[in-house]
Design a protein around this motif. Structure first.
Motif, PDB file in Angstrom:
ATOM      1  N   SER A  46       0.828  -1.433  -0.069  1.00  0.00           N
ATOM      2  CA  SER A  46      -0.105  -0.167   0.123  1.00  0.00           C
ATOM      3  C   SER A  46       0.806   1.355  -0.057  1.00  0.00           C
ATOM      4  CB  SER A  46      -0.884  -0.045   1.212  1.00  0.00           C
ATOM      5  OG  SER A  46      -1.482   1.246   1.210  1.00  0.00           O
ATOM      6  N   PRO A  47       0.879   2.023  -1.137  1.00  0.00           N
ATOM      7  CA  PRO A  47       1.503   3.366  -1.043  1.00  0.00           C
ATOM      8  C   PRO A  47       0.909   4.525  -0.416  1.00  0.00           C
ATOM      9  CG  PRO A  47       0.373   3.185  -2.919  1.00  0.00           C
ATOM     10  CD  PRO A  47      -0.182   2.086  -2.260  1.00  0.00           C
ATOM     11  N   TYR A  48      -0.196   4.580   0.209  1.00  0.00           N
ATOM     12  CA  TYR A  48      -0.989   5.483   0.741  1.00  0.00           C
ATOM     13  C   TYR A  48      -0.334   6.450   1.900  1.00  0.00           C
ATOM     14  CZ  TYR A  48      -4.633   3.350  -2.000  1.00  0.00           C
ATOM     15  OH  TYR A  48      -5.243   2.923  -2.999  1.00  0.00           O
ATOM     16  N   ALA A  49       0.420   5.621   2.859  1.00  0.00           N
ATOM     17  CA  ALA A  49       1.343   6.369   3.892  1.00  0.00           C
ATOM     18  C   ALA A  49       2.168   7.171   3.309  1.00  0.00           C
ATOM     19  CB  ALA A  49       1.800   5.453   4.869  1.00  0.00           C
ATOM     20  N   TYR A  50       2.898   6.701   2.338  1.00  0.00           N
ATOM     21  CA  TYR A  50       3.949   7.532   1.860  1.00  0.00           C
ATOM     22  C   TYR A  50       3.542   8.775   1.060  1.00  0.00           C
ATOM     23  CZ  TYR A  50       6.822   3.407   2.572  1.00  0.00           C
ATOM     24  OH  TYR A  50       7.407   2.311   3.142  1.00  0.00           O
ATOM     25  N   GLN A  51       2.235   8.597   0.673  1.00  0.00           N
ATOM     26  CA  GLN A  51       1.816   9.906  -0.092  1.00  0.00           C
ATOM     27  C   GLN A  51       1.059  10.715   0.701  1.00  0.00           C
ATOM     28  OE1 GLN A  51      -1.200   7.980  -2.703  1.00  0.00           O
ATOM     29  NE2 GLN A  51       0.264   7.240  -4.247  1.00  0.00           N
ATOM     30  N   GLY A  52       0.761  10.221   1.905  1.00  0.00           N
ATOM     31  CA  GLY A  52       0.114  11.041   3.019  1.00  0.00           C
ATOM     32  C   GLY A  52       1.311  11.828   3.649  1.00  0.00           C
ATOM     33  N   LEU A  53       2.505  11.151   3.565  1.00  0.00           N
ATOM     34  CA  LEU A  53       3.568  11.858   4.476  1.00  0.00           C
ATOM     35  C   LEU A  53       3.991  13.098   3.732  1.00  0.00           C
ATOM     36  CD1 LEU A  53       5.553  12.072   6.811  1.00  0.00           C
ATOM     37  CD2 LEU A  53       7.106  10.502   5.086  1.00  0.00           C
ATOM     38  N   VAL A  54       4.113  12.814   2.281  1.00  0.00           N
ATOM     39  CA  VAL A  54       4.401  13.895   1.341  1.00  0.00           C
ATOM     40  C   VAL A  54       3.193  15.110   1.389  1.00  0.00           C
ATOM     41  CG1 VAL A  54       4.775  14.539  -0.944  1.00  0.00           C
ATOM     42  CG2 VAL A  54       5.773  12.458  -0.097  1.00  0.00           C
ATOM     43  N   GLN A  55       2.059  14.818   1.685  1.00  0.00           N
ATOM     44  CA  GLN A  55       1.031  15.848   1.584  1.00  0.00           C
ATOM     45  C   GLN A  55       1.138  16.686   2.985  1.00  0.00           C
ATOM     46  OE1 GLN A  55      -2.778  13.524   0.825  1.00  0.00           O
ATOM     47  NE2 GLN A  55      -2.164  13.337  -1.266  1.00  0.00           N
ATOM     48  N   GLU A  56       1.370  15.924   4.066  1.00  0.00           N
ATOM     49  CA  GLU A  56       1.347  16.434   5.361  1.00  0.00           C
ATOM     50  C   GLU A  56       2.735  17.439   5.687  1.00  0.00           C
ATOM     51  OE1 GLU A  56       1.058  13.239   7.853  1.00  0.00           O
ATOM     52  OE2 GLU A  56      -1.119  12.821   7.594  1.00  0.00           O
ATOM     53  N   VAL A  57       3.888  17.005   4.999  1.00  0.00           N
ATOM     54  CA  VAL A  57       5.031  17.753   4.988  1.00  0.00           C
ATOM     55  C   VAL A  57       4.891  19.120   4.063  1.00  0.00           C
ATOM     56  CG1 VAL A  57       7.620  17.732   4.628  1.00  0.00           C
ATOM     57  CG2 VAL A  57       6.473  15.896   5.936  1.00  0.00           C
ATOM     58  N   LEU A  58       4.389  18.765   2.909  1.00  0.00           N
ATOM     59  CA  LEU A  58       4.381  19.882   2.091  1.00  0.00           C
ATOM     60  C   LEU A  58       3.083  20.877   2.666  1.00  0.00           C
ATOM     61  CD1 LEU A  58       4.658  18.447  -1.330  1.00  0.00           C
ATOM     62  CD2 LEU A  58       6.314  19.620  -0.172  1.00  0.00           C
ATOM     63  N   ALA A  59       2.097  20.333   3.287  1.00  0.00           N
ATOM     64  CA  ALA A  59       1.168  21.248   3.835  1.00  0.00           C
ATOM     65  C   ALA A  59       1.619  22.328   5.045  1.00  0.00           C
ATOM     66  CB  ALA A  59      -0.129  20.627   4.626  1.00  0.00           C
ATOM     67  N   TYR A  60       2.706  21.463   5.806  1.00  0.00           N
ATOM     68  CA  TYR A  60       3.202  22.332   6.887  1.00  0.00           C
ATOM     69  C   TYR A  60       4.120  23.184   6.276  1.00  0.00           C
ATOM     70  CZ  TYR A  60       5.969  23.486  11.203  1.00  0.00           C
ATOM     71  OH  TYR A  60       7.022  23.953  12.003  1.00  0.00           O
ATOM     72  N   GLN A  61       4.769  23.033   5.180  1.00  0.00           N
ATOM     73  CA  GLN A  61       5.697  23.904   4.651  1.00  0.00           C
ATOM     74  C   GLN A  61       5.061  24.989   4.053  1.00  0.00           C
ATOM     75  OE1 GLN A  61       8.108  22.162   1.499  1.00  0.00           O
ATOM     76  NE2 GLN A  61       9.313  23.965   0.922  1.00  0.00           N
ATOM     77  N   LEU A  62       4.022  24.570   2.920  1.00  0.00           N
ATOM     78  CA  LEU A  62       3.438  25.891   2.758  1.00  0.00           C
ATOM     79  C   LEU A  62       2.661  26.717   3.811  1.00  0.00           C
ATOM     80  CD1 LEU A  62       1.302  24.061  -0.186  1.00  0.00           C
ATOM     81  CD2 LEU A  62       3.097  25.724  -0.318  1.00  0.00           C
ATOM     82  N   ALA A  63       2.238  26.241   4.743  1.00  0.00           N
ATOM     83  CA  ALA A  63       1.466  26.983   5.997  1.00  0.00           C
ATOM     84  C   ALA A  63       2.501  27.954   6.461  1.00  0.00           C
ATOM     85  CB  ALA A  63       1.117  26.097   7.010  1.00  0.00           C
ATOM     86  N   ARG A  64       3.681  27.458   6.737  1.00  0.00           N
ATOM     87  CA  ARG A  64       4.816  28.382   7.218  1.00  0.00           C
ATOM     88  C   ARG A  64       5.231  29.568   6.190  1.00  0.00           C
ATOM     89  NH1 ARG A  64       8.492  26.707  11.147  1.00  0.00           N
ATOM     90  NH2 ARG A  64      10.124  27.906  10.067  1.00  0.00           N
ATOM     91  N   LEU A  65       5.098  29.205   4.782  1.00  0.00           N
ATOM     92  CA  LEU A  65       5.189  30.151   3.834  1.00  0.00           C
ATOM     93  C   LEU A  65       3.970  31.188   3.559  1.00  0.00           C
ATOM     94  CD1 LEU A  65       7.467  28.131   1.196  1.00  0.00           C
ATOM     95  CD2 LEU A  65       8.416  29.890   2.959  1.00  0.00           C
ATOM     96  N   ASN A  66       3.134  30.707   3.977  1.00  0.00           N
ATOM     97  CA  ASN A  66       1.779  31.585   3.924  1.00  0.00           C
ATOM     98  C   ASN A  66       1.409  32.649   4.890  1.00  0.00           C
ATOM     99  OD1 ASN A  66      -0.563  32.638   3.077  1.00  0.00           O
ATOM    100  ND2 ASN A  66      -1.887  30.621   3.387  1.00  0.00           N
ATOM    101  N   PRO A  67       1.896  34.043   4.544  1.00  0.00           N
ATOM    102  CA  PRO A  67       1.450  35.137   5.334  1.00  0.00           C
ATOM    103  C   PRO A  67       0.211  35.238   6.130  1.00  0.00           C
ATOM    104  CG  PRO A  67       2.653  35.910   3.497  1.00  0.00           C
ATOM    105  CD  PRO A  67       2.143  34.441   3.106  1.00  0.00           C
ATOM    106  N   ALA A  68      -0.897  34.551   5.289  1.00  0.00           N
ATOM    107  CA  ALA A  68      -2.182  34.895   5.901  1.00  0.00           C
ATOM    108  C   ALA A  68      -2.463  33.625   6.747  1.00  0.00           C
ATOM    109  CB  ALA A  68      -3.116  34.791   4.709  1.00  0.00           C
ATOM    110  N   GLN A  69      -1.507  32.605   6.848  1.00  0.00           N
ATOM    111  CA  GLN A  69      -1.898  31.496   7.771  1.00  0.00           C
ATOM    112  C   GLN A  69      -1.813  32.099   9.132  1.00  0.00           C
ATOM    113  OE1 GLN A  69      -2.730  28.273   6.900  1.00  0.00           O
ATOM    114  NE2 GLN A  69      -2.872  27.980   9.275  1.00  0.00           N
ATOM    115  N   SER A  70      -2.729  31.462  10.038  1.00  0.00           N
ATOM    116  CA  SER A  70      -2.811  32.000  11.390  1.00  0.00           C
ATOM    117  C   SER A  70      -1.619  31.184  12.173  1.00  0.00           C
ATOM    118  CB  SER A  70      -4.025  31.595  11.936  1.00  0.00           C
ATOM    119  OG  SER A  70      -4.115  31.758  13.558  1.00  0.00           O
ATOM    120  N   ALA A  71      -0.807  31.938  12.971  1.00  0.00           N
ATOM    121  CA  ALA A  71       0.174  31.424  13.847  1.00  0.00           C
ATOM    122  C   ALA A  71      -0.240  30.391  14.811  1.00  0.00           C
ATOM    123  CB  ALA A  71       0.733  32.391  14.406  1.00  0.00           C
ATOM    124  N   ALA A  72      -1.634  30.467  15.088  1.00  0.00           N
ATOM    125  CA  ALA A  72      -2.137  29.405  16.264  1.00  0.00           C
ATOM    126  C   ALA A  72      -2.282  28.098  15.468  1.00  0.00           C
ATOM    127  CB  ALA A  72      -3.400  30.029  16.748  1.00  0.00           C
TER     128      ALA A  72
END
Length: 426
Positions: A66-92
């Protein structure tokens, strides 16, 4: 030994004789049961063998890739990276997104075949987790790149595993087809074997019945003459006038009864008429030949002056002479000549008639059962000459047909040799 013990001995002997037959029957029955179950057993064995590779492959890959765990890891790490780069993202909200990414990286148990996936490149789940723990813009970006590489390695592993699955199932498919063909052929062979055994048994039964009918027909043929003699002598006995006549007729009756007993033993029909077994004793052949001419009429006999002694079955030789004389009388209303002589140190009996003769091309045919030569003066069944040849060959000799030197009638020669299947009697 007590009478009870004596009575039990035959029973125990019968049981001892029956045990091997029962054992053979059980062996045959067991063999047939095994053969009948063989297709099913072979099918189970082959199916077990051909499905094992695919089953083993599934076990090696934790019961399925099953490849879903690897795909989910990529999505979660990239989501965190984008959240840090997004000025509109709430710090909380950043800690929750970060913790979700870390949670995936810190839980290797959810990643199928992680060790094998990591062997396909340099990316490691532990590296992703360590970079996320540092929690700097550079480390988070590096964690995203590492997760992407790890997912790529997972894709490569998945493609190879899928190929192995396809190969394993292709092999299994071919093996299943081969199994079906093999078990089908085996079932067909067993069916053919069963039909062959059934046909063989039917032919054996038919042959056994045919032999029984042949033995009964020959017995009936050979009983006719002593029965006729018995009835004739019994009728003449009623009108006998002197003691000498009565004694002669009683002797004829006794002789006819002896011949009936000799030719009608139902327990020995095969030995008497088919697989001829002789009861041999050294006998002067002259009285047997003279007997055929004692009734007078058209039969004459010529025998040597000195005894001609030879090991023979007296009753069977008497049947040979009776059949030859009877056969000769059927085809002529003239005389029949019997000649006993010694040729090359062995006895030879010659029977000649003066009838129409038998064509050379028919001489072997008349020795077959139910085959007759030219139409005679009386009807017959065509069994006499076949029985004569059977008895002659049992005595180590043979019977042949010839044309006399003057070209008239038929000459039958019976040569005697050493008896083949014989029970010696003193």
């Amino acid at each position: 030994m007590s009478p009870t013990q004596q009575a039990l001995q035959p029973t125990e002997g019968r049981k001892a004789r029956q045990d091997p037959a029962k054992q053979l029957t059980r062996t045959v029955r067991g063999r047939e049961v095994i053969l009948a179950a063989l297709p099913a057993l072979l099918t189970v064995l082959l199916l077990t063998l051909v499905t094992r590779p695919a089953y083993t492959k599934l076990l090696e890959n934790d019961k399925g890739w099953s490849p879903y765990a690897y795909q989910g890891l990529v999505q979660e790490v990239l989501a965190y990276q984008l959240a840090r780069l997004n000025p509109a993202q709430s710090a909380a909200d950043l800690p929750e997104i970060r913790d979700q990414a870390r949670s995936s990286a810190q839980n290797p148990g959810q990643f199928t075949a992680l060790g094998k996936v990591e062997s396909y490149g340099d990316a490691r789940l532990a590296t992703v987790n360590r970079l996320l723990q540092e929690d700097t813009p550079e480390s988070v970006a590096a964690a995203g790149a590492e997760a992407i590489l790890l997912n790529s390695q997972a894709n490569n592993f998945g493609q190879e595993t899928g190929g192995e699955y396809f190969k394993a199932f292709s092999v299994m498919r071919r093996a299943l087809i081969a199994t079906a063909i093999i078990t089908g052929l085996l079932s067909m062979l067993l069916t053919v074997r069963a039909l062959w055994l059934w046909r063989t048994e039917r032919e054996r039964r038919s042959l056994r019945e045919a032999r029984q009918r042949e033995a009964l027909n020959l017995a009936s043929h050979e009983l006719r003459r002593p029965l006729q003699s018995l009835m004739l002598a019994s009728d003449l006995l009623r009108h006998a006038e002197t003691p000498e006549q009565r004694q002669h007729l009683l002797t004829l009756i006794e002789d006819s009864a002896t011949q009936l007993a000799s030719r009608a033993d139902l327990t020995r029909l095969n030995d008497l008429y088919l697989d001829v077994t002789l009861k041999v004793m050294r006998t002067d052949l002259r009285p047997l030949v003279r007997r055929a001419a004692e009734t007078g009429g058209r039969v004459s006999a010529a025998v040597p002056d000195a005894p001609l002694i030879w090991p023979v079955d007296v009753n069977r030789i008497r049947q040979v002479i009776e059949n030859l004389v009877e056969n000769a009388l059927k085809y002529t209303d003239g005389r029949v000549e019997l000649t006993l002589s010694e040729q090359g140190g062995q006895p030879e009996l010659a029977v000649r008639d003066f009838g129409p003769g038998i064509a050379p091309e028919l001489r072997e045919q008349v020795f077959l059962a139910y085959e007759r030569g030219p139409r005679g003066l009386t009807e017959g069944h065509g069994l006499g000459l076949s029985l004569v040849r059977r008895y002659a060959r049992a005595h180590g000799g043979d019977v042949t047909l010839h044309t006399p030197e003057d070209g008239t009638g038929t000459l039958v020669r019976v040569r005697f040799g050493t008896p083949l299947l014989a029970e010696q009697r003193v």
